[in-house]
Motif scaffolding. Structure first.
Motif, PDB file in Angstrom:
ATOM      1  N   ILE A  89      -1.506   9.940   3.319  1.00 31.84           N
ATOM      2  CA  ILE A  89      -0.644   8.762   3.185  1.00 31.84           C
ATOM      3  C   ILE A  89      -1.481   7.515   2.987  1.00 31.84           C
ATOM      4  CG2 ILE A  89       1.105   7.324   4.294  1.00 31.84           C
ATOM      5  CD1 ILE A  89       2.033   9.779   5.833  1.00 31.84           C
ATOM      6  N   ALA A  90      -2.473   7.319   3.849  1.00 35.35           N
ATOM      7  CA  ALA A  90      -3.338   6.141   3.755  1.00 35.35           C
ATOM      8  C   ALA A  90      -4.079   6.109   2.423  1.00 35.35           C
ATOM      9  CB  ALA A  90      -4.334   6.136   4.909  1.00 35.35           C
ATOM     10  N   THR A  91      -4.565   7.257   1.976  1.00 37.05           N
ATOM     11  CA  THR A  91      -5.288   7.328   0.702  1.00 37.05           C
ATOM     12  C   THR A  91      -4.427   6.829  -0.444  1.00 37.05           C
ATOM     13  OG1 THR A  91      -6.701   9.171   1.400  1.00 37.05           O
ATOM     14  CG2 THR A  91      -6.350   8.906  -0.963  1.00 37.05           C
ATOM     15  N   ARG A  92      -3.197   7.298  -0.487  1.00 30.88           N
ATOM     16  CA  ARG A  92      -2.288   6.915  -1.568  1.00 30.88           C
ATOM     17  C   ARG A  92      -1.949   5.424  -1.520  1.00 30.88           C
ATOM     18  NH1 ARG A  92       1.024  10.633  -0.732  1.00 30.88           N
ATOM     19  NH2 ARG A  92       2.591   9.550   0.531  1.00 30.88           N
ATOM     20  N   ILE A  93      -1.639   4.917  -0.323  1.00 28.28           N
ATOM     21  CA  ILE A  93      -1.246   3.509  -0.194  1.00 28.28           C
ATOM     22  C   ILE A  93      -2.411   2.575  -0.522  1.00 28.28           C
ATOM     23  CG2 ILE A  93      -0.452   1.717   1.387  1.00 28.28           C
ATOM     24  CD1 ILE A  93       1.012   3.867   2.963  1.00 28.28           C
ATOM     25  N   ILE A  94      -3.573   2.837   0.067  1.00 33.42           N
ATOM     26  CA  ILE A  94      -4.734   1.973  -0.144  1.00 33.42           C
ATOM     27  C   ILE A  94      -5.118   1.933  -1.617  1.00 33.42           C
ATOM     28  CG2 ILE A  94      -7.187   1.673   0.335  1.00 33.42           C
ATOM     29  CD1 ILE A  94      -5.428   0.916   2.675  1.00 33.42           C
ATOM     30  N   SER A  95      -5.130   3.094  -2.259  1.00 32.89           N
ATOM     31  CA  SER A  95      -5.495   3.152  -3.672  1.00 32.89           C
ATOM     32  C   SER A  95      -4.562   2.296  -4.525  1.00 32.89           C
ATOM     33  CB  SER A  95      -5.464   4.600  -4.165  1.00 32.89           C
ATOM     34  OG  SER A  95      -5.734   4.661  -5.555  1.00 32.89           O
ATOM     35  N   LYS A  96      -3.267   2.476  -4.347  1.00 32.26           N
ATOM     36  CA  LYS A  96      -2.290   1.721  -5.151  1.00 32.26           C
ATOM     37  C   LYS A  96      -2.317   0.232  -4.815  1.00 32.26           C
ATOM     38  CE  LYS A  96       0.970   5.477  -6.070  1.00 32.26           C
ATOM     39  NZ  LYS A  96       2.378   5.961  -5.923  1.00 32.26           N
ATOM     40  N   ALA A  97      -2.399  -0.085  -3.533  1.00 26.62           N
ATOM     41  CA  ALA A  97      -2.353  -1.488  -3.110  1.00 26.62           C
ATOM     42  C   ALA A  97      -3.564  -2.269  -3.607  1.00 26.62           C
ATOM     43  CB  ALA A  97      -2.272  -1.559  -1.584  1.00 26.62           C
ATOM     44  N   VAL A  98      -4.756  -1.726  -3.384  1.00 33.64           N
ATOM     45  CA  VAL A  98      -5.977  -2.432  -3.763  1.00 33.64           C
ATOM     46  C   VAL A  98      -6.142  -2.473  -5.275  1.00 33.64           C
ATOM     47  CG1 VAL A  98      -8.494  -2.466  -3.564  1.00 33.64           C
ATOM     48  CG2 VAL A  98      -7.101  -1.870  -1.581  1.00 33.64           C
ATOM     49  N   ASN A  99      -5.877  -1.357  -5.949  1.00 36.08           N
ATOM     50  CA  ASN A  99      -5.962  -1.345  -7.410  1.00 36.08           C
ATOM     51  C   ASN A  99      -4.993  -2.335  -8.033  1.00 36.08           C
ATOM     52  OD1 ASN A  99      -7.723   0.785  -8.964  1.00 36.08           O
ATOM     53  ND2 ASN A  99      -7.105   1.808  -7.067  1.00 36.08           N
ATOM     54  N   GLY A 100      -3.763  -2.343  -7.542  1.00 34.89           N
ATOM     55  CA  GLY A 100      -2.757  -3.251  -8.078  1.00 34.89           C
ATOM     56  C   GLY A 100      -3.137  -4.702  -7.876  1.00 34.89           C
ATOM     57  N   PHE A 101      -3.653  -5.013  -6.698  1.00 31.27           N
ATOM     58  CA  PHE A 101      -3.995  -6.404  -6.389  1.00 31.27           C
ATOM     59  C   PHE A 101      -5.216  -6.879  -7.169  1.00 31.27           C
ATOM     60  CE2 PHE A 101      -6.356  -9.505  -3.792  1.00 31.27           C
ATOM     61  CZ  PHE A 101      -5.391 -10.507  -3.688  1.00 31.27           C
ATOM     62  N   LEU A 102      -6.286  -6.100  -7.166  1.00 37.09           N
ATOM     63  CA  LEU A 102      -7.535  -6.548  -7.791  1.00 37.09           C
ATOM     64  C   LEU A 102      -7.516  -6.461  -9.312  1.00 37.09           C
ATOM     65  CD1 LEU A 102     -10.194  -5.165  -5.270  1.00 37.09           C
ATOM     66  CD2 LEU A 102      -9.278  -7.480  -5.489  1.00 37.09           C
ATOM     67  N   ASN A 103      -6.555  -5.755  -9.853  1.00 39.89           N
ATOM     68  CA  ASN A 103      -6.410  -5.727 -11.311  1.00 39.89           C
ATOM     69  C   ASN A 103      -5.402  -6.763 -11.807  1.00 39.89           C
ATOM     70  OD1 ASN A 103      -8.247  -3.652 -12.110  1.00 39.89           O
ATOM     71  ND2 ASN A 103      -6.862  -2.124 -11.240  1.00 39.89           N
ATOM     72  N   ASN A 104      -4.889  -7.556 -10.887  1.00 38.41           N
ATOM     73  CA  ASN A 104      -3.950  -8.624 -11.224  1.00 38.41           C
ATOM     74  C   ASN A 104      -4.710  -9.947 -11.261  1.00 38.41           C
ATOM     75  OD1 ASN A 104      -1.894 -10.480 -11.469  1.00 38.41           O
ATOM     76  ND2 ASN A 104      -0.727  -9.762  -9.707  1.00 38.41           N
ATOM     77  N   ASP A 105      -4.790 -10.559 -12.426  1.00 42.19           N
ATOM     78  CA  ASP A 105      -5.537 -11.809 -12.567  1.00 42.19           C
ATOM     79  C   ASP A 105      -4.840 -12.995 -11.913  1.00 42.19           C
ATOM     80  OD1 ASP A 105      -7.584 -10.570 -14.012  1.00 42.19           O
ATOM     81  OD2 ASP A 105      -6.551 -10.870 -15.930  1.00 42.19           O
ATOM     82  N   ASN A 106      -3.548 -12.836 -11.644  1.00 45.03           N
ATOM     83  CA  ASN A 106      -2.797 -13.957 -11.082  1.00 45.03           C
ATOM     84  C   ASN A 106      -1.850 -13.485  -9.967  1.00 45.03           C
ATOM     85  OD1 ASN A 106      -1.859 -16.630 -10.840  1.00 45.03           O
ATOM     86  ND2 ASN A 106      -0.181 -16.241 -12.280  1.00 45.03           N
ATOM     87  N   PRO A 107      -2.415 -13.000  -8.839  1.00 44.82           N
ATOM     88  CA  PRO A 107      -1.562 -12.547  -7.735  1.00 44.82           C
ATOM     89  C   PRO A 107      -0.768 -13.713  -7.143  1.00 44.82           C
ATOM     90  CG  PRO A 107      -3.841 -12.695  -7.030  1.00 44.82           C
ATOM     91  CD  PRO A 107      -3.853 -12.908  -8.519  1.00 44.82           C
ATOM     92  N   LYS A 108       0.407 -13.425  -6.621  1.00 42.69           N
ATOM     93  CA  LYS A 108       1.272 -14.461  -6.072  1.00 42.69           C
ATOM     94  C   LYS A 108       0.924 -14.815  -4.627  1.00 42.69           C
ATOM     95  CE  LYS A 108       3.558 -14.649  -9.876  1.00 42.69           C
ATOM     96  NZ  LYS A 108       3.318 -15.807 -10.799  1.00 42.69           N
ATOM     97  N   LYS A 109       0.207 -13.933  -3.959  1.00 41.59           N
ATOM     98  CA  LYS A 109      -0.194 -14.153  -2.576  1.00 41.59           C
ATOM     99  C   LYS A 109      -1.416 -13.288  -2.265  1.00 41.59           C
ATOM    100  CE  LYS A 109       2.009 -12.107   0.823  1.00 41.59           C
ATOM    101  NZ  LYS A 109       0.965 -11.151   1.220  1.00 41.59           N
ATOM    102  N   PRO A 110      -2.103 -13.561  -1.162  1.00 39.67           N
ATOM    103  CA  PRO A 110      -3.234 -12.700  -0.780  1.00 39.67           C
ATOM    104  C   PRO A 110      -2.754 -11.287  -0.467  1.00 39.67           C
ATOM    105  CG  PRO A 110      -3.247 -14.754   0.468  1.00 39.67           C
ATOM    106  CD  PRO A 110      -1.929 -14.682  -0.223  1.00 39.67           C
TER     107      PRO A 110
END
Length: 345
Positions: A89-110
């Protein structure tokens, strides 16, 4: 308090080595200049050496640039799959969360992650993986800041001072580097309400007093919620179901409630939960015997030793498990593997 916090921002080993070299050669250039005060050629060479070393020093000094901060998405996914055991569970969540955030050039929040589970299940390990695959210096980066409740916030009587200093510390470091990472360890031992003091920095604001926090990462580590996570895992085991069948939905509501209602937790009745500022509550399941064996084998490999299953089995057998009658889950997870392995190899 300030001195303790400043220690987190010490030079990296590489930077210190370069600094010593710079000072050494700078001293040599001064001596050469003095001895050959009337020799313009030697003096020019000495000055050139000093300027060159100054450039080298700047080159090796960590800065908030892509040279020192670049996300290795593949590296993170490989680390999670190959080095984090028993945490589907943690593997799946961390991968999606971090990849999604760091590949977004303009995140709306930290990005705000709250990792929960018993000791030794991999929470600190995951934080390290994220840092190693984002900062060239990993956990030694001057842009990674770790707070431990009992070290940095030990006195309940100074809670208001801590709040003010924490706000200033975060603001100053994000001003220095927008892509800063803040890790709060032992959240279950933190004074309730302290985390609320940084709520504005985690919210959906473009800027606060001219500073944008939208590219920062906040990671909370806590044992809070560990009991509810373990109870669910035990229920699946007693029902004869595979632990990989456990889904986030089976844990999320129980986890959020147990954290929110835990008066000993830094997240107790915090507005971070009310305002949905925690992006993901990540559960870490208790580790079974087979996972402890995997940890032991991985540690042998990390030490460049030939993996020895018999030694790994012996290390795993030495640990305590619960419930006592069934001996299903390791009490300390993989936390004591390193010291145990020292005894057998």
């Amino acid at each position: 308090m300030c001195k303790q916090l400043e220690s987190d921002d010490s030079y990296t080993i590489t930077t210190m080595k370069v600094e010593r070299i710079y000072l050494l050669f700078y001293g040599i250039s001064l001596i050469s200049a003095c001895v050959n005060a009337f020799d313009p050629v030697t003096t020019t060479v000495a000055m050139g050496i000093g300027a060159t070393l100054g450039t080298i020093y700047k080159y090796f000094q960590e800065s908030c640039t892509p040279k020192w901060i670049v996300f290795n998405a593949t590296g993170l996914d490989v680390d999670l799959e190959k080095r984090l055991f028993g945490q589907h569970i943690a593997t799946r969540i961390i991968s999606k969360a971090v990849n999604g955030f760091l590949n977004n050039d303009n995140p709306k929040k930290p990005l705000v992650l709250s990792l929960h589970g018993w000791t030794g299940t991999g929470k600190n390990f995951v934080s390290k993986m994220i840092a190693e695959n984002f900062y060239k210096e990993g956990m030694d980066s001057s842009f990674v800041h770790v707070f431990t409740s009992e070290l940095h916030f030990p006195h309940a009587s100074q809670i208001e001072t801590y709040k003010s200093q924490l706000q200033q510390w975060i603001k100053g470091n994000v001003t220095n580097c927008p892509q800063s990472m803040f890790i709060f360890d032992e959240m279950d031992k933190m004074h309730p309400g302290l985390i609320d003091s940084i709520k504005p920095y985690l919210d959906y604001y473009d800027k606060l007093d001219g500073v944008s926090y939208r590219k920062a990462i906040f990671i909370f580590l806590s044992n809070a919620g560990g009991e509810s996570i373990t109870q669910t895992a035990l229920e699946f085991w007693k029902a004869g179901r595979n632990r990989e069948e456990i889904e986030l939905a089976d844990l999320e509501n129980k986890l959020t409630l147990s954290v929110f209602n835990n008066k000993k937790s830094g997240l107790w009745h915090t507005s971070l939960i009310d305002k949905n500022l925690v992006d993901f509550f990540v559960p870490f399941l208790p580790l079974e015997y087979k996972h402890v064996v995997q940890c032991a084998l991985a540690e042998m490999e990390a030490r460049d030793l030939e993996p020895d299953m018999s030694v790994a089995d012996q290390v795993a057998r030495d640990l305590m498990y619960f419930p006592k009658s069934e001996r299903v889950f390791s009490v300390t997870g993989c936390k004591t593997i390193v010291s145990k392995l020292d005894y057998y190899v």
